[in-house]
Design a protein around this motif. Structure first.
Motif, PDB file in Angstrom:
ATOM      1  N   LEU A 107      46.564   2.168  38.916  1.00 31.63           N
ATOM      2  CA  LEU A 107      45.665   2.294  40.079  1.00 31.63           C
ATOM      3  C   LEU A 107      44.714   0.849  40.151  1.00 31.63           C
ATOM      4  CD1 LEU A 107      44.414   3.560  42.713  1.00 31.63           C
ATOM      5  CD2 LEU A 107      43.170   4.995  41.282  1.00 31.63           C
ATOM      6  N   ALA A 108      44.101   0.856  38.884  1.00 39.36           N
ATOM      7  CA  ALA A 108      43.267  -0.497  38.964  1.00 39.36           C
ATOM      8  C   ALA A 108      43.889  -1.821  39.027  1.00 39.36           C
ATOM      9  CB  ALA A 108      42.376  -0.295  37.531  1.00 39.36           C
ATOM     10  N   ASP A 109      45.145  -1.883  38.693  1.00 36.94           N
ATOM     11  CA  ASP A 109      45.959  -2.986  38.813  1.00 36.94           C
ATOM     12  C   ASP A 109      46.159  -3.162  40.419  1.00 36.94           C
ATOM     13  OD1 ASP A 109      46.140  -3.270  36.208  1.00 36.94           O
ATOM     14  OD2 ASP A 109      48.274  -2.558  35.941  1.00 36.94           O
ATOM     15  N   GLN A 110      46.330  -2.197  40.928  1.00 40.89           N
ATOM     16  CA  GLN A 110      46.756  -2.241  42.385  1.00 40.89           C
ATOM     17  C   GLN A 110      45.221  -2.773  43.257  1.00 40.89           C
ATOM     18  OE1 GLN A 110      49.479  -1.744  44.702  1.00 40.89           O
ATOM     19  NE2 GLN A 110      50.328  -2.519  42.763  1.00 40.89           N
ATOM     20  N   ARG A 170      42.739  -4.524  41.817  1.00 43.72           N
ATOM     21  CA  ARG A 170      42.641  -5.855  41.755  1.00 43.72           C
ATOM     22  C   ARG A 170      43.481  -6.700  42.501  1.00 43.72           C
ATOM     23  NH1 ARG A 170      41.784  -4.445  36.731  1.00 43.72           N
ATOM     24  NH2 ARG A 170      43.811  -4.458  36.051  1.00 43.72           N
ATOM     25  N   GLU A 171      44.878  -6.317  42.403  1.00 43.29           N
ATOM     26  CA  GLU A 171      45.892  -7.098  43.473  1.00 43.29           C
ATOM     27  C   GLU A 171      45.535  -7.350  44.675  1.00 43.29           C
ATOM     28  OE1 GLU A 171      49.986  -5.798  42.675  1.00 43.29           O
ATOM     29  OE2 GLU A 171      49.743  -5.961  40.476  1.00 43.29           O
ATOM     30  N   ARG A 172      45.185  -6.298  45.439  1.00 46.52           N
ATOM     31  CA  ARG A 172      44.758  -6.105  46.830  1.00 46.52           C
ATOM     32  C   ARG A 172      43.154  -6.695  47.136  1.00 46.52           C
ATOM     33  NH1 ARG A 172      47.877  -3.096  50.241  1.00 46.52           N
ATOM     34  NH2 ARG A 172      45.966  -2.324  51.279  1.00 46.52           N
ATOM     35  N   ALA A 173      42.564  -7.014  46.175  1.00 44.81           N
ATOM     36  CA  ALA A 173      41.260  -7.565  46.273  1.00 44.81           C
ATOM     37  C   ALA A 173      40.441  -6.645  47.061  1.00 44.81           C
ATOM     38  CB  ALA A 173      41.523  -9.086  46.643  1.00 44.81           C
ATOM     39  N   ILE A 174      40.472  -5.433  46.857  1.00 42.07           N
ATOM     40  CA  ILE A 174      39.778  -4.457  47.601  1.00 42.07           C
ATOM     41  C   ILE A 174      38.233  -4.664  47.466  1.00 42.07           C
ATOM     42  CG2 ILE A 174      41.620  -2.947  47.867  1.00 42.07           C
ATOM     43  CD1 ILE A 174      39.952  -0.676  46.038  1.00 42.07           C
ATOM     44  N   ILE A 175      37.784  -4.734  46.197  1.00 42.97           N
ATOM     45  CA  ILE A 175      36.446  -4.848  46.099  1.00 42.97           C
ATOM     46  C   ILE A 175      35.675  -5.917  46.907  1.00 42.97           C
ATOM     47  CG2 ILE A 175      34.304  -5.176  44.439  1.00 42.97           C
ATOM     48  CD1 ILE A 175      35.887  -2.536  44.201  1.00 42.97           C
ATOM     49  N   ALA A 176      36.132  -7.024  46.841  1.00 41.15           N
ATOM     50  CA  ALA A 176      35.723  -8.188  47.766  1.00 41.15           C
ATOM     51  C   ALA A 176      35.739  -7.931  49.159  1.00 41.15           C
ATOM     52  CB  ALA A 176      36.340  -9.441  47.652  1.00 41.15           C
ATOM     53  N   GLY A 177      36.738  -7.225  49.623  1.00 42.04           N
ATOM     54  CA  GLY A 177      36.859  -6.731  51.015  1.00 42.04           C
ATOM     55  C   GLY A 177      35.816  -5.669  51.254  1.00 42.04           C
ATOM     56  N   ILE A 178      35.564  -4.538  50.513  1.00 43.76           N
ATOM     57  CA  ILE A 178      34.618  -3.766  50.744  1.00 43.76           C
ATOM     58  C   ILE A 178      33.043  -4.182  50.748  1.00 43.76           C
ATOM     59  CG2 ILE A 178      33.739  -1.571  49.715  1.00 43.76           C
ATOM     60  CD1 ILE A 178      36.448  -0.940  48.598  1.00 43.76           C
ATOM     61  N   ALA A 179      33.000  -5.062  49.786  1.00 44.55           N
ATOM     62  CA  ALA A 179      31.787  -5.662  49.802  1.00 44.55           C
ATOM     63  C   ALA A 179      31.169  -6.411  51.000  1.00 44.55           C
ATOM     64  CB  ALA A 179      31.726  -6.673  48.437  1.00 44.55           C
ATOM     65  N   GLN A 191      28.999   9.828  63.759  1.00 41.66           N
ATOM     66  CA  GLN A 191      30.398  10.267  64.246  1.00 41.66           C
ATOM     67  C   GLN A 191      31.433   9.998  64.038  1.00 41.66           C
ATOM     68  OE1 GLN A 191      29.746  11.205  68.646  1.00 41.66           O
ATOM     69  NE2 GLN A 191      27.820  10.402  68.559  1.00 41.66           N
ATOM     70  N   THR A 192      31.657   8.867  63.390  1.00 39.15           N
ATOM     71  CA  THR A 192      32.827   8.139  63.073  1.00 39.15           C
ATOM     72  C   THR A 192      32.641   7.659  61.559  1.00 39.15           C
ATOM     73  OG1 THR A 192      32.930   7.086  65.239  1.00 39.15           O
ATOM     74  CG2 THR A 192      34.307   6.089  63.814  1.00 39.15           C
ATOM     75  N   LEU A 193      33.565   7.792  60.705  1.00 38.90           N
ATOM     76  CA  LEU A 193      33.894   7.595  59.346  1.00 38.90           C
ATOM     77  C   LEU A 193      35.012   6.389  59.137  1.00 38.90           C
ATOM     78  CD1 LEU A 193      33.679  10.867  57.509  1.00 38.90           C
ATOM     79  CD2 LEU A 193      31.770   9.834  58.405  1.00 38.90           C
ATOM     80  N   ILE A 194      34.487   5.233  58.621  1.00 37.75           N
ATOM     81  CA  ILE A 194      35.281   4.264  58.150  1.00 37.75           C
ATOM     82  C   ILE A 194      35.572   4.344  56.709  1.00 37.75           C
ATOM     83  CG2 ILE A 194      35.841   1.568  58.210  1.00 37.75           C
ATOM     84  CD1 ILE A 194      35.053   3.060  60.928  1.00 37.75           C
ATOM     85  N   LEU A 195      36.727   4.609  56.357  1.00 36.75           N
ATOM     86  CA  LEU A 195      37.083   4.936  54.887  1.00 36.75           C
ATOM     87  C   LEU A 195      37.691   3.766  54.037  1.00 36.75           C
ATOM     88  CD1 LEU A 195      38.825   8.650  55.239  1.00 36.75           C
ATOM     89  CD2 LEU A 195      36.489   7.852  55.423  1.00 36.75           C
ATOM     90  N   CYS A 196      37.172   3.537  53.029  1.00 30.76           N
ATOM     91  CA  CYS A 196      37.901   2.824  52.134  1.00 30.76           C
ATOM     92  C   CYS A 196      37.714   2.979  50.694  1.00 30.76           C
ATOM     93  CB  CYS A 196      37.108   1.058  52.434  1.00 30.76           C
ATOM     94  SG  CYS A 196      35.351   1.051  51.976  1.00 30.76           S
ATOM     95  N   GLY A 197      38.344   2.009  49.813  1.00 31.87           N
ATOM     96  CA  GLY A 197      38.260   2.777  48.434  1.00 31.87           C
ATOM     97  C   GLY A 197      39.467   3.156  47.895  1.00 31.87           C
ATOM     98  N   LEU A 198      39.128   3.929  46.957  1.00 28.77           N
ATOM     99  CA  LEU A 198      40.118   4.544  46.037  1.00 28.77           C
ATOM    100  C   LEU A 198      40.103   6.324  46.504  1.00 28.77           C
ATOM    101  CD1 LEU A 198      39.559   2.814  42.737  1.00 28.77           C
ATOM    102  CD2 LEU A 198      41.189   2.260  44.348  1.00 28.77           C
ATOM    103  N   THR A 230      41.852  -0.379  50.731  1.00 25.60           N
ATOM    104  CA  THR A 230      42.283   0.530  49.813  1.00 25.60           C
ATOM    105  C   THR A 230      43.451   0.239  48.800  1.00 25.60           C
ATOM    106  OG1 THR A 230      44.016   1.356  51.499  1.00 25.60           O
ATOM    107  CG2 THR A 230      41.572   2.169  51.833  1.00 25.60           C
ATOM    108  N   ALA A 231      43.539   1.101  47.962  1.00 24.94           N
ATOM    109  CA  ALA A 231      44.503   0.799  47.051  1.00 24.94           C
ATOM    110  C   ALA A 231      45.227   2.298  46.505  1.00 24.94           C
ATOM    111  CB  ALA A 231      44.263   0.031  45.909  1.00 24.94           C
ATOM    112  N   GLY A 232      46.270   2.478  46.266  1.00 24.59           N
ATOM    113  CA  GLY A 232      46.965   3.451  45.369  1.00 24.59           C
ATOM    114  C   GLY A 232      47.669   3.033  44.221  1.00 24.59           C
ATOM    115  N   THR A 233      48.397   4.129  43.416  1.00 24.14           N
ATOM    116  CA  THR A 233      48.917   3.715  42.260  1.00 24.14           C
ATOM    117  C   THR A 233      49.995   2.842  42.082  1.00 24.14           C
ATOM    118  OG1 THR A 233      50.308   5.686  42.411  1.00 24.14           O
ATOM    119  CG2 THR A 233      48.137   5.900  41.100  1.00 24.14           C
TER     120      THR A 233
END
Length: 200
Positions: free
Chosen positions: A29-32, A34-43, A132-139, A166-169
């Motif tokens: 999961l951590a590898d995915q 990193r590969e998808r660079a989700i932290i930079a996108g979420i930030a 009223q609207t939730l934008i989901l991101c992360g793990l 977002t990322a999965g395993t």
């Protein structure tokens, strides 16, 4: 493009114990992530929300030091008990500095269960902000995000998934869960499209 109504950014389980685990069950999961660079996108998403004074909410796992509230009734529960992970006061539960939390952010921590609404004040915090609207991101797209999406829909929220944050395993597991589980619950979109639809 329609403007989102009363949106909040929900950042799921972006913590060091999930993003920087020892070798083992969560390493893929951590590898995915990193590969998808989700932290930079979420930030970047979080910066856009804060610039508009819109809520940014960190949904975290913070188990009690005595592990009360944890049961070995699932694989994840057994693993948390065995490895003593995500314990309050340890580096595991810390949020990466790139994500905050900033003073204006909200943090909803859970000590038990597998989803962000269970046993927490998340719903109350969102309703007090008139969200009223939730934008989901992360793990992760394997467990936490599908559970969060379903719980949110059951509570009457509109839900979007910023899929590129977002990322999965594995790549295959992520694609399957997004297409077959999350798509019936949430509108699948990208971070850039979310930003384009934010109210000023």
């Amino acid at each position: 493009m329609t403007t989102l109504i009363a949106p909040a950014l929900i950042i799921s389980e972006c913590q060091r114990g999930m993003l920087e685990p020892p070798a083992g069950a969560l390493a893929s999961l951590a590898d995915q992530a990193r590969e998808r660079a989700i932290i930079a996108g979420i930030a970047e998403l979080a910066r856009e929300f804060r610039a508009r004074s819109l809520p940014v909410v960190h949904c975290t796992i913070v188990h009690r030091a005595d592990q009360k509230g944890l049961l070995p009734n699932s694989y994840l529960g057994k693993m948390a008990l065995r490895d003593q992970t995500m314990i309050e006061g340890t580096p595991d539960v810390e949020i990466p500095a790139e994500l905050g939390p900033e003073p204006t952010d909200l943090v909803s921590a859970r000590a038990t269960g597998l989803t962000a609404f269970y046993g927490t004040d998340l719903d109350a915090m969102l309703r007090l902000q008139r969200v009223q609207t939730l934008i989901l991101c992360g793990l992760s797209t394997n467990v936490a995000l599908p559970g969060l999406a379903m719980d949110a829909v059951n509570r009457g929220y509109d839900v979007l998934l910023a899929e590129d944050c977002t990322a999965g395993t594995t790549t295959d597991h992520h694609a399957y869960m997004v297409q077959n589980v999350l798509a019936p619950l949430a509108r699948i979109t990208r971070a850039a499209d979310v930003v384009d639809r934010l109210p000023e």
